[in-house]
Design an enzyme around this catalytic site. Structure first.
Site, PDB file in Angstrom:
ATOM      1  N   TYR A 132       0.788  -0.806  -0.598  1.00  0.00           N
ATOM      2  CA  TYR A 132      -0.163  -0.172  -0.203  1.00  0.00           C
ATOM      3  C   TYR A 132       0.632   1.328  -0.300  1.00  0.00           C
ATOM      4  CZ  TYR A 132      -3.335   3.716   1.934  1.00  0.00           C
ATOM      5  OH  TYR A 132      -3.965   4.497   1.948  1.00  0.00           O
ATOM      6  N   ASP A 190       8.988   2.735  -0.567  1.00  0.00           N
ATOM      7  CA  ASP A 190       8.475   3.545  -0.090  1.00  0.00           C
ATOM      8  C   ASP A 190       8.241   3.096   1.998  1.00  0.00           C
ATOM      9  OD1 ASP A 190       5.774   4.123   2.231  1.00  0.00           O
ATOM     10  OD2 ASP A 190       4.421   3.388   0.605  1.00  0.00           O
ATOM     11  N   LYS A 236       4.816   9.446   8.215  1.00  0.00           N
ATOM     12  CA  LYS A 236       4.207   9.209   9.941  1.00  0.00           C
ATOM     13  C   LYS A 236       5.224   9.032  10.959  1.00  0.00           C
ATOM     14  CE  LYS A 236       1.266   4.938   8.218  1.00  0.00           C
ATOM     15  NZ  LYS A 236       1.056   4.112   6.943  1.00  0.00           N
TER      16      LYS A 236
HETATM   17  C1  PLP Z   1       0.925   5.004   5.967  1.00  0.00           C
HETATM   18  C2  PLP Z   1       1.129   4.490   4.698  1.00  0.00           C
HETATM   19  C3  PLP Z   1       1.052   5.789   3.489  1.00  0.00           C
HETATM   20  C4  PLP Z   1       0.862   6.766   3.329  1.00  0.00           C
HETATM   21  O1  PLP Z   1       0.576   7.637   4.220  1.00  0.00           O
HETATM   22  P1  PLP Z   1      -0.557   8.504   4.749  1.00  0.00           P
HETATM   23  O2  PLP Z   1       0.560   9.540   5.630  1.00  0.00           O
HETATM   24  O3  PLP Z   1      -2.042   7.732   5.746  1.00  0.00           O
HETATM   25  O4  PLP Z   1      -1.360   9.218   3.689  1.00  0.00           O
HETATM   26  C5  PLP Z   1       2.150   5.419   2.346  1.00  0.00           C
HETATM   27  N1  PLP Z   1       2.805   4.260   2.502  1.00  0.00           N
HETATM   28  C6  PLP Z   1       2.814   3.325   3.068  1.00  0.00           C
HETATM   29  C7  PLP Z   1       3.902   1.895   3.564  1.00  0.00           C
HETATM   30  C8  PLP Z   1       2.085   3.760   3.968  1.00  0.00           C
HETATM   31  O5  PLP Z   1       2.039   3.181   5.664  1.00  0.00           O
END
Ligand code: PLP
Length: 430
Positions: free
Chosen positions: A144, A239, A267
């Site tokens: 994701y 990511d 995060k």
């Molecule tokens: C949480 C998350 C996102 C999205 O971040 P948001 O701040 O919710 O937009 C993208 N990539 C990964 C791996 C995530 O865990």
């Protein structure tokens, strides 16, 4: 446990907010009951509007590595707030946070701050496409990357074909630029490169996939992605929105011995305020406006309060803090494994540092999303409910991971393990 006020707020919210929430997984749709309305939170404990307290292992889904309302983070944010909440102009906090990010992500020369993880990945993808002059992306089933159009794509239509959108509202043409491969499968990616190599701008992956369970990947696999990108002039995007800043040894890229071209962060980097970031070596980053042609901007980017929360969060993440996270993680592991075994291993613990996941079923935890048993949610929703009743909060979905914070203590961890033992016993009796 009474949740009368929570339930009545939820009924009211349904008239004003879609499904009563501003982010779908908060809705408790895959577990029993209604969402719980929080009143306040401090350290490891959240208090709901009915006065119930829970030991929180969700921690705002990852950002709160030091728990809720850490006094030092609150103090710095408060202090900065006296000088203004947003400048729309440069300030020292941006430099300070960028320096701290570069200390941990040593392959980044330049950083660009945005306001969410989604924005970070979306912008990293645009940068990769702009820099390479190519359109295609490869992403992986079970990873994701936020709700970015071009990455909200599943496979399901075979490897040679392009993915299908996971949501209505995403144009076919957008999806047509995304190729999807299963995780843990070198040959699948090799095949995509063989067919489309010259047009692939970037491979986008969570090096530690943590949004569909915790799907730990082999070093050789990540290394293979690196070498395929090198052979074909494509960029590798890690990511690390979840995995970033979670490990003492630096980035997950460092830990896996594979260096990406661009890294997206979120995060933890904002310590509970909205921050995302992406970074790379100068040559790539200088394609970005105002130096280069790739446009990306943000009214609240580098917000002074958000930078302050990030700075203090990273300063508090010293060696001791990481050792503490690992110690607590081990405590969970050595205590929960015998309990699960006692109950015939209805699920297995997967843990990397302070990140953990209860993988459904007694088999070894899988590296691929399609290997997770399809009935994963059945037991989990009962376990989730049982733990809530005993004052322990896990994510309201079988596919979401748990987070340990530096403010958890032995009692929180052992208490949760004990509660889990009781819940599993109660479920067996039923
Ligand atoms: C949480 C998350 C996102 C999205 O971040 P948001 O701040 O919710 O937009 C993208 N990539 C990964 C791996 C995530 O865990």
């Amino acid at each position: 446990m009474q949740r009368t006020k929570s339930n009545s707020l939820h009924s009211e919210a349904l008239h004003h907010l879609v499904g009563g929430v501003n982010s779908p997984v908060r809705a408790f749709k895959s577990v029993h009951g209604n969402p719980i309305y929080f009143d306040k939170a401090s350290g490891a404990i959240v208090t709901d509007v009915d006065g119930n307290e829970y030991v929180d292992f969700v921690q705002s889904w990852g950002p709160l590595v030091h728990g809720h309302s850490h006094p030092k983070i609150i103090d710095l944010v408060y202090q900065k707030m006296q000088n203004g909440t947003s400048f729309g102009a440069p300030h020292i906090g941006e430099i300070e946070l960028a320096k701290r990010v570069k200390q941990r992500f040593t392959f980044m020369d330049k950083v660009r701050f945005v306001s969410s993880g989604t924005e970070a990945v979306m912008s990293a993808v645009r940068l990769a496409r702009g820099y390479t002059g190519r359109d295609l992306l490869i992403k992986f089933e079970g990873c994701y990357h936020g709700h970015v159009d071009s990455l909200m794509v599943n496979s399901g239509s075979g490897l040679a074909t392009f993915g299908i959108a996971s949501s209505p509202g995403i144009p076919k043409d957008t999806v047509a630029t995304t190729l999807v491969a299963p995780l843990d499968d070198e040959e699948a990616v090799e095949f995509l490169f063989k067919e489309h190599g010259e047009d692939i701008a970037a491979v986008v992956i969570e090096p530690l996939p943590a949004n569909n369970g915790l799907l730990v990947q082999r070093h050789e696999y990540l290394a293979k992605l690196r070498s395929l990108c090198d052979e074909h002039g494509s960029l590798l995007i890690f990511d690390e929105v979840i995995s970033g800043f979670r490990f003492k040894d630096g980035s997950y890229g460092d830990m896996s011995g594979v260096t990406p071209d661009i890294t997206a962060l979120g995060k933890v980097i904002g310590g509970g305020l909205p921050v995302g970031a992406y970074g790379a070596r100068s040559e790539i980053m200088e394609s970005l406006s105002p130096l280069g042609p790739v446009y990306q901007a943000g009214t609240l980017s580098g917000n002074p309060l958000a930078m302050a929360a990030g700075i203090m969060t990273l300063d508090l993440l010293d060696e001791q803090a990481y050792d503490r996270l690992e110690e607590l993680g081990q405590l969970l592991q050595v205590n929960v494994e015998p309990i699960l075994e006692k109950h015939g291993n209805p699920m297995r613990l997967v843990r990397r540092g302070s990140l953990f996941w209860f993988s459904p079923g007694s088999d070894n935890p899988p590296p691929r999303a399609d290997q997770i048993p399809s009935n994963a949610g059945v037991l989990y929703s009962d376990v989730h409910k049982g733990l809530l009743e005993k004052g322990y909060m896990l994510a309201p979905s079988a596919y979401e991971i748990g987070f340990i914070a530096t403010v958890h203590d032995e009692e929180h961890i052992l208490g949760m393990v004990h509660a889990l033992d009781e819940v599993l016993t109660e479920l067996e009796v039923k």
